[in-house]
Design a protein around this motif. Structure first.
Motif, PDB file in Angstrom:
ATOM      1  N   GLY A   1       0.773  -1.355  -0.293  1.00  0.00           N
ATOM      2  CA  GLY A   1      -0.143  -0.014   0.363  1.00  0.00           C
ATOM      3  C   GLY A   1       1.058   1.248   0.071  1.00  0.00           C
ATOM      4  N   GLU A   2       2.271   1.341   0.078  1.00  0.00           N
ATOM      5  CA  GLU A   2       2.846   2.335  -0.216  1.00  0.00           C
ATOM      6  C   GLU A   2       2.976   3.151  -1.230  1.00  0.00           C
ATOM      7  OE1 GLU A   2       4.597   3.604   2.336  1.00  0.00           O
ATOM      8  OE2 GLU A   2       5.129   1.648   3.605  1.00  0.00           O
ATOM      9  N   PHE A   3       3.383   4.976  -1.559  1.00  0.00           N
ATOM     10  CA  PHE A   3       3.122   5.550  -2.192  1.00  0.00           C
ATOM     11  C   PHE A   3       4.810   5.665  -2.562  1.00  0.00           C
ATOM     12  CE2 PHE A   3      -0.472   5.777  -0.200  1.00  0.00           C
ATOM     13  CZ  PHE A   3      -1.489   5.741  -1.462  1.00  0.00           C
ATOM     14  N   ASP A   4       5.165   5.667  -4.515  1.00  0.00           N
ATOM     15  CA  ASP A   4       6.849   6.199  -4.352  1.00  0.00           C
ATOM     16  C   ASP A   4       7.041   7.568  -4.038  1.00  0.00           C
ATOM     17  OD1 ASP A   4       7.271   4.214  -5.859  1.00  0.00           O
ATOM     18  OD2 ASP A   4       6.649   5.168  -8.285  1.00  0.00           O
ATOM     19  N   PRO A   5       7.146   8.537  -3.751  1.00  0.00           N
ATOM     20  CA  PRO A   5       7.852   9.607  -3.279  1.00  0.00           C
ATOM     21  C   PRO A   5       7.993  10.420  -4.022  1.00  0.00           C
ATOM     22  CG  PRO A   5       9.856   8.338  -3.367  1.00  0.00           C
ATOM     23  CD  PRO A   5       9.189   7.711  -3.722  1.00  0.00           C
ATOM     24  N   PHE A   6       6.908  10.908  -4.318  1.00  0.00           N
ATOM     25  CA  PHE A   6       6.628  11.740  -5.898  1.00  0.00           C
ATOM     26  C   PHE A   6       6.977  13.102  -5.733  1.00  0.00           C
ATOM     27  CE2 PHE A   6       3.034   9.398  -4.792  1.00  0.00           C
ATOM     28  CZ  PHE A   6       2.531   8.713  -5.953  1.00  0.00           C
ATOM     29  N   GLU A   7       7.711  13.883  -4.423  1.00  0.00           N
ATOM     30  CA  GLU A   7       7.572  15.327  -4.800  1.00  0.00           C
ATOM     31  C   GLU A   7       9.311  15.410  -5.596  1.00  0.00           C
ATOM     32  OE1 GLU A   7       5.633  18.523  -1.855  1.00  0.00           O
ATOM     33  OE2 GLU A   7       7.183  16.526  -0.875  1.00  0.00           O
ATOM     34  N   PRO A   8      10.474  14.621  -5.338  1.00  0.00           N
ATOM     35  CA  PRO A   8      11.636  14.311  -5.338  1.00  0.00           C
ATOM     36  C   PRO A   8      11.793  13.477  -6.829  1.00  0.00           C
ATOM     37  CG  PRO A   8      11.502  12.771  -4.109  1.00  0.00           C
ATOM     38  CD  PRO A   8      10.630  12.932  -3.845  1.00  0.00           C
ATOM     39  N   LEU A   9      10.236  13.132  -7.244  1.00  0.00           N
ATOM     40  CA  LEU A   9      10.768  11.564  -8.271  1.00  0.00           C
ATOM     41  C   LEU A   9      10.091  12.634  -9.632  1.00  0.00           C
ATOM     42  CD1 LEU A   9       9.843   8.310  -7.133  1.00  0.00           C
ATOM     43  CD2 LEU A   9      12.364   8.884  -8.053  1.00  0.00           C
ATOM     44  N   VAL A  10       8.649  13.446  -9.227  1.00  0.00           N
ATOM     45  CA  VAL A  10       8.125  13.757 -10.289  1.00  0.00           C
ATOM     46  C   VAL A  10       9.039  15.239 -10.550  1.00  0.00           C
ATOM     47  CG1 VAL A  10       6.110  15.460 -10.998  1.00  0.00           C
ATOM     48  CG2 VAL A  10       5.958  13.138  -9.604  1.00  0.00           C
ATOM     49  N   ASP A  11       9.978  15.880  -9.267  1.00  0.00           N
ATOM     50  CA  ASP A  11      10.820  17.163 -10.124  1.00  0.00           C
ATOM     51  C   ASP A  11      11.744  16.925 -10.649  1.00  0.00           C
ATOM     52  OD1 ASP A  11       9.421  18.907  -8.577  1.00  0.00           O
ATOM     53  OD2 ASP A  11      10.288  18.448  -6.260  1.00  0.00           O
TER      54      ASP A  11
ATOM     55  N   GLN B   1      -6.753  12.727   6.298  1.00  0.00           N
ATOM     56  CA  GLN B   1      -5.302  11.634   7.022  1.00  0.00           C
ATOM     57  C   GLN B   1      -4.744  11.261   6.509  1.00  0.00           C
ATOM     58  OE1 GLN B   1      -9.289  11.541   7.858  1.00  0.00           O
ATOM     59  NE2 GLN B   1      -8.793  13.017   9.277  1.00  0.00           N
ATOM     60  N   HIS B   2      -4.886  11.362   5.251  1.00  0.00           N
ATOM     61  CA  HIS B   2      -3.710  10.212   3.990  1.00  0.00           C
ATOM     62  C   HIS B   2      -3.552  10.928   2.696  1.00  0.00           C
ATOM     63  CE1 HIS B   2      -6.351   7.463   5.949  1.00  0.00           C
ATOM     64  NE2 HIS B   2      -5.668   6.802   6.881  1.00  0.00           N
ATOM     65  N   ALA B   3      -3.830  12.194   2.439  1.00  0.00           N
ATOM     66  CA  ALA B   3      -3.899  13.351   1.461  1.00  0.00           C
ATOM     67  C   ALA B   3      -2.369  13.006   1.345  1.00  0.00           C
ATOM     68  CB  ALA B   3      -4.470  14.580   2.024  1.00  0.00           C
ATOM     69  N   ALA B   4      -1.422  13.207   2.532  1.00  0.00           N
ATOM     70  CA  ALA B   4       0.335  13.444   2.449  1.00  0.00           C
ATOM     71  C   ALA B   4       0.953  12.585   2.074  1.00  0.00           C
ATOM     72  CB  ALA B   4       0.858  14.298   3.939  1.00  0.00           C
ATOM     73  N   LEU B   5      -0.113  11.342   1.650  1.00  0.00           N
ATOM     74  CA  LEU B   5       0.746  10.699   0.992  1.00  0.00           C
ATOM     75  C   LEU B   5       0.893  10.880  -0.539  1.00  0.00           C
ATOM     76  CD1 LEU B   5      -1.413   7.596   2.938  1.00  0.00           C
ATOM     77  CD2 LEU B   5       1.275   7.894   3.165  1.00  0.00           C
ATOM     78  N   THR B   6       0.519  11.432  -0.700  1.00  0.00           N
ATOM     79  CA  THR B   6       0.466  11.670  -2.623  1.00  0.00           C
ATOM     80  C   THR B   6       0.696  13.631  -2.495  1.00  0.00           C
ATOM     81  OG1 THR B   6      -1.303  12.724  -2.794  1.00  0.00           O
ATOM     82  CG2 THR B   6      -1.619   9.979  -2.473  1.00  0.00           C
ATOM     83  N   ARG B   7       1.492  14.191  -1.520  1.00  0.00           N
ATOM     84  CA  ARG B   7       2.266  15.097  -1.949  1.00  0.00           C
ATOM     85  C   ARG B   7       3.200  15.002  -3.209  1.00  0.00           C
ATOM     86  NH1 ARG B   7       4.495  15.893   2.398  1.00  0.00           N
ATOM     87  NH2 ARG B   7       2.132  16.681   3.490  1.00  0.00           N
TER      88      ARG B   7
END
Length: 451
Positions: free
Chosen positions: A232-242, A266-272
């Motif tokens: 259920g984990e999320f890739d770290p979008f901020e550095p990857l998308v940047d 409560q969970h939106a930060a996972l998708t930052r």
């Protein structure tokens, strides 16, 4: 039996099925599966009475269904059908619309247009993005990746529509080591051979490691994940998308179920950072709990999606945002109607509440299984619980025993080279009592397996 009598009979049979869905075994019995041989009959020369056909479907088919529409099914992130979504789908089937454009169905076009706008709001994705209502994450991912492929080639001066792939500039695709099979299937269908797809290393939790991200450039499609299927984990979008944007690469996000985390405070930060991508896919029939099938392709550049999927003909032209110009299908049913009905009835708070409740229940399940002696392998950031027993043989025995009880169903998996099983909490029908019962069933199965 006339048409209205037949529909009334079907509705009554469906009503009886739903009335008992919470008590139905999570997986059909061996006898019910064997009885399906009844359907293996010769094509009749003279047709049967419609009432007997419907009776056969119900009396033999219904007992052999998987109770994924119930509260004790924890497999594959399959949501149950919200009553209003199922009812709306039932009405839309009666309309029998070819929902390709406003010419074929003004009602479907208007409803799906509203649903598209609401989706961009509740998922907080760029307003004005193109939204296609397709069959699955596979089909919708194919549409988004086709738009990516066509766009990158156009930037390189290549006319994909006229000249195809032969002789075209070579594009690269970078995916997670744990990319979902539907993404890989879509890439394969688009001509990206699997030996040429670059795998990005992941950390212990299944997330792409930004420090080990393969090189990107303007010929690259980078595929990220929102909700790895096991952890259920999320890739770290901020550095990857940047990194991708700086290189001129296209970023596609497979968010089949995880994208809905954006609806929960409560969970939106996972998708930052996910909103900076170029395209996204997600399903309605998973966490939004709409009937099968219904999924979404979302593309920041609406023109790019419309150009890739365009299906205009001299006898049938339509607006850029007609669904036949945003999806794979020309002839299609109005899948967005059930999604519209779910969103209108739940509202922003209702969707957030359902997502949050399932995440809480997943943690409750994980805590209970730990207390019962199981090894929980993930941090349970969302609605997935990844579990293993003392040894591989016991893991297999426990799952087989729990499923044989008929009380619950969940699927096997392999994590870091060893067998495990995962439980997904995604049905609107699941209450805390069902979670506690699942813990008890698994604990009993573990005691029995331990001898």
């Amino acid at each position: 039996m006339n048409e209205l009598e037949l529909i009334a009979q079907a509705d009554e049979r469906a009503r009886r099925y739903l009335a008992g869905v919470e008590e139905r075994p999570a997986f059909p019995s061996a006898d019910a599966v064997r009885a399906l041989a009844t359907f293996d009959e010769p094509l009749p020369a003279v047709g049967h009475d419609a009432g007997t056909t419907l009776a056969l479907l119900d009396e033999i088919g219904s007992p052999a269904t998987v109770a994924s529409n119930g509260p004790r099914y924890f497999g594959f992130v399959i949501g149950a059908s919200l009553p209003v979504a199922a009812a709306a789908d039932r009405l839309a089937l009666s309309w029998d619309q070819c929902a390709s454009s406003a010419v074929n169905s003004p009602a479907a076009a208007a409803i799906e247009s509203t649903a598209a706008r609401w989706l961009l709001e509740i998922l907080d994705l760029p307003r004005g993005s193109g939204v296609g209502f397709g069959t699955s994450a596979t089909a919708c991912g194919l549409a988004c990746l086709a738009a990516a492929q066509r766009t990158l080639l156009r930037r390189l001066g290549w006319d994909f529509d006229q000249d195809g792939l032969a002789g075209s500039p070579e594009l690269r695709v970078v995916v997670s080591e744990l990319a979902h099979v539907t993404v890989l299937k879509a890439l394969r269908l688009l001509g990206f051979g699997m030996r040429r797809v670059v795998r990005a290393p992941v950390d212990a939790r299944g997330r792409i490691d930004p420090l080990r991200l393969p090189p990107l450039d303007g010929r690259t499609i980078l595929c990220l994940q929102a909700g790895e299927v096991n952890t259920g984990e999320f890739d770290p979008f901020e550095p990857l998308v940047d990194a991708a944007r700086a290189a001129g690469a296209w970023v596609h996000v497979d968010g089949a179920f995880g994208l809905w985390a954006r609806t929960s405070p409560q969970h939106a930060a996972l998708t930052r950072g996910i909103e900076q991508a170029d395209s996204w896919t997600t399903d309605g029939h998973k966490w939004l709990n709409t009937p099968y099938d219904g999924a979404l392709s979302i593309c920041r550049d609406a023109d790019a999606l419309a150009a890739a999927m365009n299906a205009d003909a001299v006898y049938s032209t339509a607006a850029r945002d007609a669904q036949k110009n945003l999806t794979l299908e020309f002839s299609r049913r109005a899948r967005g109607v059930a999604i519209w009905a779910a969103l209108r009835t739940l509202g922003r708070d209702g969707v957030a509440g359902m997502v949050g409740r399932h995440c809480d229940q997943a943690r409750r399940l994980a805590d209970g299984l730990r207390d019962a002696g199981f090894e929980v392998l993930n941090q349970v950031p969302l609605n997935q619980v990844l579990v293993r027993c003392d040894d591989d043989a016991m893991t297999h025995r426990v799952r087989a025993s729990a499923i044989a009880s008929g009380e619950i169903w969940f699927g096997p998996t392999v994590w870091q080279g060893r067998p495990a099983f995962r439980l997904s909490v995604s049905s609107w029908r699941t209450r805390d009592e069902h979670i506690d019962r699942a813990i008890a069933v698994l604990a009993e199965a573990r005691r029995d397996a331990a001898g």
